[in-house]
Design a protein around this motif. Sequence first.
Motif, PDB file in Angstrom:
ATOM      1  N   SER A   1       0.799  -1.236   0.000  1.00  0.00           N
ATOM      2  CA  SER A   1       0.000   0.000   0.000  1.00  0.00           C
ATOM      3  C   SER A   1       0.823   1.272   0.000  1.00  0.00           C
ATOM      4  N   GLU A   2       2.138   1.152  -0.027  1.00  0.00           N
ATOM      5  CA  GLU A   2       2.960   2.362  -0.058  1.00  0.00           C
ATOM      6  C   GLU A   2       2.763   3.054  -1.405  1.00  0.00           C
TER       7      GLU A   2
ATOM      8  N   GLY B   1      -8.557  -2.122   3.185  1.00  0.00           N
ATOM      9  CA  GLY B   1      -8.282  -0.718   2.934  1.00  0.00           C
ATOM     10  C   GLY B   1      -7.756   0.004   4.157  1.00  0.00           C
TER      11      GLY B   1
ATOM     12  N   ILE C   1      -1.970   1.140   7.261  1.00  0.00           N
ATOM     13  CA  ILE C   1      -1.238   0.786   8.478  1.00  0.00           C
ATOM     14  C   ILE C   1      -1.124  -0.723   8.643  1.00  0.00           C
ATOM     15  N   CYS C   2      -2.035  -1.482   8.044  1.00  0.00           N
ATOM     16  CA  CYS C   2      -1.958  -2.944   8.174  1.00  0.00           C
ATOM     17  C   CYS C   2      -0.748  -3.525   7.465  1.00  0.00           C
TER      18      CYS C   2
ATOM     19  N   SER D   1      -4.787  -7.172  12.851  1.00  0.00           N
ATOM     20  CA  SER D   1      -5.865  -7.223  11.868  1.00  0.00           C
ATOM     21  C   SER D   1      -6.250  -8.670  11.559  1.00  0.00           C
TER      22      SER D   1
ATOM     23  N   LEU E   1      -8.796  -4.137  15.376  1.00  0.00           N
ATOM     24  CA  LEU E   1      -8.416  -2.952  14.621  1.00  0.00           C
ATOM     25  C   LEU E   1      -6.950  -3.081  14.232  1.00  0.00           C
ATOM     26  N   GLY E   2      -6.609  -2.619  13.032  1.00  0.00           N
ATOM     27  CA  GLY E   2      -5.225  -2.716  12.594  1.00  0.00           C
ATOM     28  C   GLY E   2      -4.374  -1.634  13.234  1.00  0.00           C
ATOM     29  N   GLN E   3      -4.037  -1.816  14.494  1.00  0.00           N
ATOM     30  CA  GLN E   3      -3.185  -0.842  15.186  1.00  0.00           C
ATOM     31  C   GLN E   3      -1.916  -1.533  15.668  1.00  0.00           C
TER      32      GLN E   3
ATOM     33  N   HIS F   1      -4.781  10.633   6.541  1.00  0.00           N
ATOM     34  CA  HIS F   1      -5.856   9.683   6.276  1.00  0.00           C
ATOM     35  C   HIS F   1      -5.537   8.305   6.850  1.00  0.00           C
TER      36      HIS F   1
ATOM     37  N   CYS G   1      -3.436   5.573  12.268  1.00  0.00           N
ATOM     38  CA  CYS G   1      -4.410   4.688  12.923  1.00  0.00           C
ATOM     39  C   CYS G   1      -4.995   5.325  14.165  1.00  0.00           C
TER      40      CYS G   1
END
Lengths: 167, 430
Positions: free
Chosen positions: B83-84, B165, B168-169, B178, B183-185, B339, B342
């Motif tokens: 996703s970078e 989407g 951070i994941c 995740s 939550l993807g934290q 955006h 997290c």
Amino acid sequence: MNPLQERYGQEIEAVLAKYPSDQKRSAVMPLLYIAQREHGHITREQLGQVGDILGISSTDVASIVGFYTLYHDAPGGKYRLQVCNDLPCALRGADKFFDDLCSRLDVQPGGTTADGLVTVEGVMCLAACHRAPMFQVQSHTEITYYEDQTVDKAVQLVDSWRQVNGK
Amino acid sequence: MNEILLRHREIQNLDQFPIYRQNKGFETFKHAVTAMNPAEVIDVVKASGLRGRGGAGFSTGMKWSFIDNKNWPHYVVVNADESEPGTFKDREIMESNPFQFLEGVMLCAYAVGANSAYIYLRGEFWQLAAELDKHIEYLEREGFLGDKLFGGEYGLRLYTHLGAGAYICGEETAMLESLEGKLGQPRLRPPFPPTFGLYSKPTIVNNVETLANVPLILERGADWFRSFGTEKSPGNKVFSLCGNVEKPGNYELSLGTTFRELIFTHGGGIPRRRKIKAIMPAGASSSLIVADDKALDTPMDYENVPSVGAQLGSASIIVIDDSVSMDWLINKTVHFFKHESCGKCTPCREGTYWMQHLTERIHHGQAKWDDVILLQDVATGIKGKCLCALGDFSTEAVVSSIQRFRSDFEAVAAGAPTPVAVRAEQVSPK
Ligand SMILES: Cc1cc2nc3c(=O)[nH]c(=O)nc-3n(C[C@H](O)[C@H](O)[C@H](O)COP(=O)(O)O)c2cc1C
Ligand code: SF4
Ligand code: FES
């Protein structure tokens, strides 16, 4: 059995089988994708249904829906046309593409066409930066990439949806 | 070119199982499982000097050797989140050379004693995951996956898992959260995944491209692998080239190839007779390098890119020409990180919010020089104070561009029209 299980019982079992039996919660994301097929967004009832299957609260499920951008908690168009306007695509004309497409379809960014069919949104990088301008279309059931696009091509695509849907 | 990772460009239909088999596919896995013990596999990977291709460049063999053998079961989690901004290499590898990738995952799992491996793909790779599922089923039917493989004791299952989407994941501990359905934290580290990973069990997380190297390393040996690249950065790398360049795309080249060769020889140079102004070698997380001769002649490897003030990272090379003004550019990158933050820690959550306010104002010509200084202060305040690297990433382009392209900001602060007006006219070169 709740309605989700009645409809997608086998598929849900197959999803649950991917994770250790004491780690059912791992299935929350795949189950939300299944639930979202019904209406294109997750309803309040479905939050409870997914939670029931996994043994977690519907508040917990709602927090997952809120965190991830591909789940929606409110209805949108049948097609979500998501234009990448992140930096690499923008260097190749994506901002102008997005603006022009919005004006051709007569929507504001993030808005839905007057016939209710298409929601047009700007999104972050989709790993297709070498084929900008590009967008993905998220429908109830799937996500499809459209790469090396022009505004004309995109408008044609929208017209073809209108025909199929009698709009 | 294309010796290791993008072999499908040289060998037709390599994405089909029989063709992959004809090219010795899965022989390496079979040989490893039937004739090598896991430690021997790890030793070969260590000797090859392979470094992680997900961004940090950490030694892969070393990571595998950290797996905690006192605590079981073990897991492998493949980072296919890609996703970078500017990165699109893992996608090509999985789409066009899927069996080599899967064999790499399988070799990793065997080496670290894992009987389950999860491939975590970004949700947008929905169709790709469906294809991989088909390949996995096929491998089960052919006896390369399942219980008691090749008549021995070892068994392995692969599963795909779709994200939904969230950039951070891609951070490995957020990915584990995740995958656990949370939550993807990111998690506080240490402990690191090889001791405390998925379901609190020892886990190896590797990038797609990293693992796609492994079958050929085992088949042809560490010395063969070291014949590509440099001493400290052995092997080839897939460079994702994009932005203001004639021929954007993936290029598999030796680590240590210069920016000039990638951008001008392979990439065809800058369109519309523009001049190159800056380079971001690690996607949106990158510092901006001034594209002078020194930078262009710098070898792209883990040890040399820092000498021009950036990191190689995932090697997503974004080329920026002289029509671009940096106030516009950092407004884009800051918008991205704001955006994607997290929200778990304050400096990143609040800092990206304030940076976005400032970059918006500066870009729209509503700011004075004091605001540029304030922006710089906010960025410096975030740096080094966050739970995960995303916080730092959000500041790299901001700080480096104010420092290295100062005149762009002086011009907007003085009310000069920004050259991004040109940008708005621009259409795709296609
Ligand atoms: C914010 C953030 C995003 C990341 N995104 C990715 C990604 O999309 N893909 C990836 O492979 N690694 C990504 N990483 C790096 C991973 O945390 C991790 O270092 C990597 O998966 C390890 O694999 P490797 O050793 O094979 O490189 C990201 C790191 C951070 C901090
Ligand atoms: S630095 Fe940002 S992304 Fe990372 S944990 Fe903190 S808030 Fe989350
Ligand atoms: S920036 Fe648009 S796909 Fe990467």
